[in-house]
Scaffold this motif. Structure first.
Motif: not given
Length: 349
Positions: A95-120
């Protein structure tokens, strides 16, 4: 919404799948790295990435909300591996013009910080901060089940004659564990402390199996993929499917496990309907790949429950559930939509 199909790319490693389309319109410009630059006159694109324990799927979403490009690759473990996976998936999309990026990921998510994503293999990772610094665009990170709930809503609620977009909608994820995501008026409903939808830890049998959460007989201990595999105890790449196969062949232990799984899923549906009254409960996750074999036993359990109660019969529980279409990219799509919302919040406060 139609979702583009994935095909094997001739220009990538065998672990990567790239969307089949007119590639003359996008290409793979190395000049985008490490940042993402806007192309003059081009419509902005939102990118969503669903990072799982074994694979990561990414989509580029156009202004209309349609998926315009899609890629899949193996997930690298550890903090650096997760960052490398996300960056590579974005590069694959071209993609040439990106407005935003969103990520879904296992674990506890606080303010963009991922904690305790054990399987990863991740203990703590400032995923949003690291990617924003290297990409130069807003990055939003949320729990993978919530992302899938947003994506499922977008995929299945387009026809308001069938399912009004303003209605409350529930997504029930059946994977290693069990959790639900709730969408109201197109937005995630997180609850006061962010635990809305944690139906996997509702206890339905105080004398049942012990749950890692400290309770006994939680729904997850009966219907979570990890619990079923542990109770099955015979190994295999797809133990839940093996349990269903053995139950079909009359194996007594498998019959008990399949019955318990149906009981657990039915209880989760029951709880969601009684507490939230969603217009639909859409079931996804790895266990949902059993398709009609799963739906049949869960609906049978719901009918049996309803037969004992005129009140439950009136709720039409068996009719409320449906399966998320396979290969739907709901997690990545929901991550993209969630990333757009967070980007707007950052801009407008």
């Amino acid at each position: 919404m139609s979702v583009p199909k994935l095909v094997q790319s001739d220009t990538t490693s065998p672990s990567v799948l790239v969307e089949q389309q007119d590639r003359s319109s996008r290409g793979r410009s190395e000049s985008r790295r490490p940042g993402l630059s806007a192309a003059a006159g081009a419509a902005p694109t939102r990118i969503g990435i669903d990072i799982g324990g074994s694979k990561a799927e990414a989509v580029a979403v156009g202004p209309s909300g349609a998926i315009v490009a899609r890629t899949r690759r193996a997930t690298e473990r550890g903090s650096e591996g997760v960052l490398a996976t996300a960056r590579a998936a974005i590069a694959d999309l071209g993609a040439a013009d990106v407005a935003s990026v969103g990520i879904g990921i296992p674990g506890q998510i606080v303010g963009g910080v991922v904690r305790n994503a054990v399987n990863l293999g991740v203990t703590e990772l400032d995923l949003a901060g690291e990617l924003e610094r290297s990409l130069g665009v807003p990055v939003a990170v949320q729990n993978d089940v919530n992302a899938a709930a947003l994506g499922a809503h977008a995929l299945l609620a387009r026809d308001e004659a069938v399912r009004p977009a303003g209605e409350l909608f529930a997504y029930l994820n059946l994977g290693t564990g069990i959790a639900a995501g709730v969408v109201l008026d197109g937005r995630l409903w997180r609850g006061w402390g962010g635990t809305a939808g944690e139906v996997g830890h509702v206890s339905i049998d105080p004398a049942g199996p012990e749950c890692p959460c400290g309770q006994r007989g939680c729904i997850e201990t009966f219907a979570g993929g990890a619990s079923v595999a542990r109770r099955w105890g015979r190994g295999g790449d797809l133990p839940v499917r093996d349990v269903f196969d053995a139950a079909d062949a009359g194996d007594p232990h498998a019959l008990v496990l399949r019955s318990d799984l149906a009981r657990g899923v039915a209880a989760a549906v029951h709880v969601l309907v009684l507490t939230m009254d969603p217009v639909a409960v859409v079931i996804g996750g790895g266990v949902a790949r059993l398709g009609d074999r799963l739906l049949d036993v869960v609906r049978s359990e719901l009918r049996e429950r309803s037969a004992r109660s005129a009140f439950l019969t009136s709720l039409r529980l068996p009719d409320r559930i449906e399966l998320l279409p396979p290969d739907s990219a709901a997690g990545a799509l929901g991550a993209a939509l969630g990333g757009e919302v967070e980007s707007r919040k950052a801009l407008h406060g």
